[in-house]
Design an enzyme around this catalytic site. Structure first.
Site, PDB file in Angstrom:
ATOM      1  N   HIS A 111       0.869  -1.189   0.000  1.00 29.93           N
ATOM      2  CA  HIS A 111       0.000   0.000   0.000  1.00 29.93           C
ATOM      3  C   HIS A 111       0.897   1.227   0.000  1.00 29.93           C
ATOM      4  O   HIS A 111       1.264   1.759   1.040  1.00 29.93           O
ATOM      5  CB  HIS A 111      -0.912  -0.027   1.230  1.00 29.93           C
ATOM      6  CG  HIS A 111      -1.951   1.047   1.260  1.00 29.93           C
ATOM      7  ND1 HIS A 111      -3.169   0.895   1.887  1.00 29.93           N
ATOM      8  CD2 HIS A 111      -1.970   2.306   0.745  1.00 29.93           C
ATOM      9  CE1 HIS A 111      -3.881   2.012   1.763  1.00 29.93           C
ATOM     10  NE2 HIS A 111      -3.155   2.883   1.075  1.00 29.93           N
TER      11      HIS A 111
ATOM     12  N   HIS B  59       1.364   4.797  -2.409  1.00 26.81           N
ATOM     13  CA  HIS B  59       1.004   5.669  -3.534  1.00 26.81           C
ATOM     14  C   HIS B  59       2.280   6.348  -4.007  1.00 26.81           C
ATOM     15  O   HIS B  59       2.899   7.085  -3.242  1.00 26.81           O
ATOM     16  CB  HIS B  59      -0.015   6.718  -3.096  1.00 26.81           C
ATOM     17  CG  HIS B  59      -1.294   6.121  -2.602  1.00 26.81           C
ATOM     18  ND1 HIS B  59      -2.361   5.863  -3.438  1.00 26.81           N
ATOM     19  CD2 HIS B  59      -1.671   5.716  -1.363  1.00 26.81           C
ATOM     20  CE1 HIS B  59      -3.349   5.321  -2.720  1.00 26.81           C
ATOM     21  NE2 HIS B  59      -2.953   5.215  -1.465  1.00 26.81           N
TER      22      HIS B  59
ATOM     23  N   HIS C  46      -9.578   0.942  -1.356  1.00 27.85           N
ATOM     24  CA  HIS C  46      -9.520   1.579  -0.045  1.00 27.85           C
ATOM     25  C   HIS C  46     -10.924   1.522   0.547  1.00 27.85           C
ATOM     26  O   HIS C  46     -11.889   1.918  -0.113  1.00 27.85           O
ATOM     27  CB  HIS C  46      -9.115   3.050  -0.186  1.00 27.85           C
ATOM     28  CG  HIS C  46      -7.671   3.265  -0.507  1.00 27.85           C
ATOM     29  ND1 HIS C  46      -7.013   2.562  -1.479  1.00 27.85           N
ATOM     30  CD2 HIS C  46      -6.766   4.134   0.025  1.00 27.85           C
ATOM     31  CE1 HIS C  46      -5.744   2.995  -1.530  1.00 27.85           C
ATOM     32  NE2 HIS C  46      -5.574   3.936  -0.627  1.00 27.85           N
TER      33      HIS C  46
ATOM     34  N   GLU D 261     -11.392   3.364   6.080  1.00 26.99           N
ATOM     35  CA  GLU D 261     -10.311   4.194   6.635  1.00 26.99           C
ATOM     36  C   GLU D 261     -10.974   5.279   7.486  1.00 26.99           C
ATOM     37  O   GLU D 261     -10.904   5.278   8.705  1.00 26.99           O
ATOM     38  CB  GLU D 261      -9.484   4.801   5.500  1.00 26.99           C
ATOM     39  CG  GLU D 261      -8.430   5.790   5.961  1.00 26.99           C
ATOM     40  CD  GLU D 261      -7.752   6.542   4.808  1.00 26.99           C
ATOM     41  OE1 GLU D 261      -6.799   7.270   5.102  1.00 26.99           O
ATOM     42  OE2 GLU D 261      -8.185   6.425   3.638  1.00 26.99           O
TER      43      GLU D 261
ATOM     44  N   ASP E 142       1.826   3.947   2.823  1.00 31.51           N
ATOM     45  CA  ASP E 142       0.780   4.781   2.216  1.00 31.51           C
ATOM     46  C   ASP E 142       1.358   5.951   1.415  1.00 31.51           C
ATOM     47  O   ASP E 142       1.576   5.832   0.219  1.00 31.51           O
ATOM     48  CB  ASP E 142      -0.182   5.276   3.310  1.00 31.51           C
ATOM     49  CG  ASP E 142      -1.547   5.692   2.781  1.00 31.51           C
ATOM     50  OD1 ASP E 142      -1.793   5.564   1.568  1.00 31.51           O
ATOM     51  OD2 ASP E 142      -2.381   6.136   3.580  1.00 31.51           O
ATOM     52  N   ASP E 143       1.587   7.084   2.069  1.00 27.69           N
ATOM     53  CA  ASP E 143       2.143   8.294   1.427  1.00 27.69           C
ATOM     54  C   ASP E 143       3.302   8.789   2.286  1.00 27.69           C
ATOM     55  O   ASP E 143       3.183   9.780   3.014  1.00 27.69           O
ATOM     56  CB  ASP E 143       1.067   9.377   1.314  1.00 27.69           C
ATOM     57  CG  ASP E 143      -0.129   8.912   0.492  1.00 27.69           C
ATOM     58  OD1 ASP E 143      -0.035   8.943  -0.747  1.00 27.69           O
ATOM     59  OD2 ASP E 143      -1.140   8.504   1.090  1.00 27.69           O
TER      60      ASP E 143
END
EC number: 3.5.4.2
Length: 332
Positions: A14, A16, A194, A197, A275-276
């Site tokens: 996961h 991005h 997703h 969340e 994630d980011d």
């Protein structure tokens, strides 16, 4: 524990790629491409990374992506992430990208995918890192626009293993994208989304039952339904949990309140991801360190989380076994 975390080979499921855009690269590309960004220096950018929810993050995330114009920009973006993989002992990564973020600005689908693909090929050649690419539809846009993006992806089917669903969750349920996911499945793509969340656990049910996904990204709200928890356990449905992200976006107030240990103890198939990472203060090892320092995780828990990421990946069973053997060797 930190030594174990650093020593273990990992898979990341996961991530991005646009979310790995560090301020230094953002400034370099802004200058090269003559793009104005609303920050005077790198410190100014880091100070702006102070989010209250998913939307406040997305606003800054999309603004940052404006500096990505050429194939080389996407190469550099991906390559910088690969160097972090080397640092954190990530030997397999499954990367999300958001084509609509770029095609809306006049950057072609081909430019984006080719730059990313070149960097991943070099990662394999230089470091032996394997990878997959997953294309995400932006859920705040329409299903019709998602269909257009799917059409653009078809010539690159050999390069893209799956499709996902990301962006603003609240008010954009999985049910909005039933038809395009159905079509993507017919075209042979693997499906992820997703869900759960920020929005409640009903979005997880929708993703499972209406989109027929094989992996849930985030999924931490599943804890609010005993029935759903049991189902996720029975099906061993992978959840790609992102601890730093959950804290930065106020899904949980702090790491001690995070439910990853609870989900794991229940018997769910949980993985740890970044994630980011450029926006959420840390790549995968930092995510592991943050939870291990704040929750009663054992060394066996860490090993399970790491093994789950390989088991839940989209690689062949043979390669999974090779990687799981490497984890065992690293444990010693």
């Amino acid at each position: 524990m930190i030594d174990l975390i650093k020593r273990l080979p990992k898979a990341e499921l996961h991530l991005h790629i646009e979310g790995s855009l560090e301020p230094e690269l953002m400034f370099r590309l802004a200058k090269k491409n003559q793009i104005e960004i609303p920050y005077k220096d790198i410190e100014d950018v880091r100070n702006a990374y102070n989010f209250t929810n998913l939307q406040t993050f997305l606003d800054i995330y999309y603004a940052g992506a404006n500096v990505l114009i050429t194939q080389d920009d996407f190469y550099d973006l991906t390559w910088e992430y690969i160097l972090k993989c080397v640092e954190d002992n990530v030997i397999h990564t499954e990367i999300f990208f958001d084509p609509q973020t770029h095609t809306a600005r006049g950057v072609t689908f081909e430019t984006v995918i080719t730059g990313i693909k070149r960097a991943l090929a070099d990662a394999k050649a230089q470091y032996g890192i394997t990878s997959c690419i997953i294309m995400c539809f932006l859920r705040h846009l329409s299903q019709e626009e998602a269909f257009e993006t799917l059409e653009q992806a078809l010539p690159f089917k050999d390069d893209i293993i799956g499709v996902g669903l990301d962006s603003s969750e609240l008010g954009n349920p999985p049910s909005k994208f039933i038809e395009v996911f159905k079509k993507a499945k017919e075209e042979g793509f693997k499906l992820v989304a997703h869900a759960g969340e920020e929005a409640d656990f009903s979005y997880i049910y929708e993703a499972l039952d209406l989109l027929d996904i094989s992996r849930i990204d985030h999924g931490v709200q599943s804890i609010k339904s005993a029935e759903l928890m049991q189902r996720l356990k029975d099906e061993q449905m992978p959840l790609t949990v992102c601890p730093n992200s959950n804290i930065e976006l106020r899904v949980f107030n702090n790491y001690k309140e995070h439910n990853i240990k609870e989900l794991l103890d229940y018997g769910l198939n949980i993985t740890v991801n970044s994630d980011d990472p450029a926006y959420f203060k840390g790549y995968i090892n930092q995510n592991f360190i943050n939870i291990s320092e704040n929750l009663p995780l054992t060394e066996d828990d860490i090993i399970t989380l790491v093994k789950n990421s390989f088991r839940s990946s989209f690689i062949s069973d043979e390669l999974k076994q090779q990687y799981l053997n490497r984890v065992d060797q690293a444990v010693g």
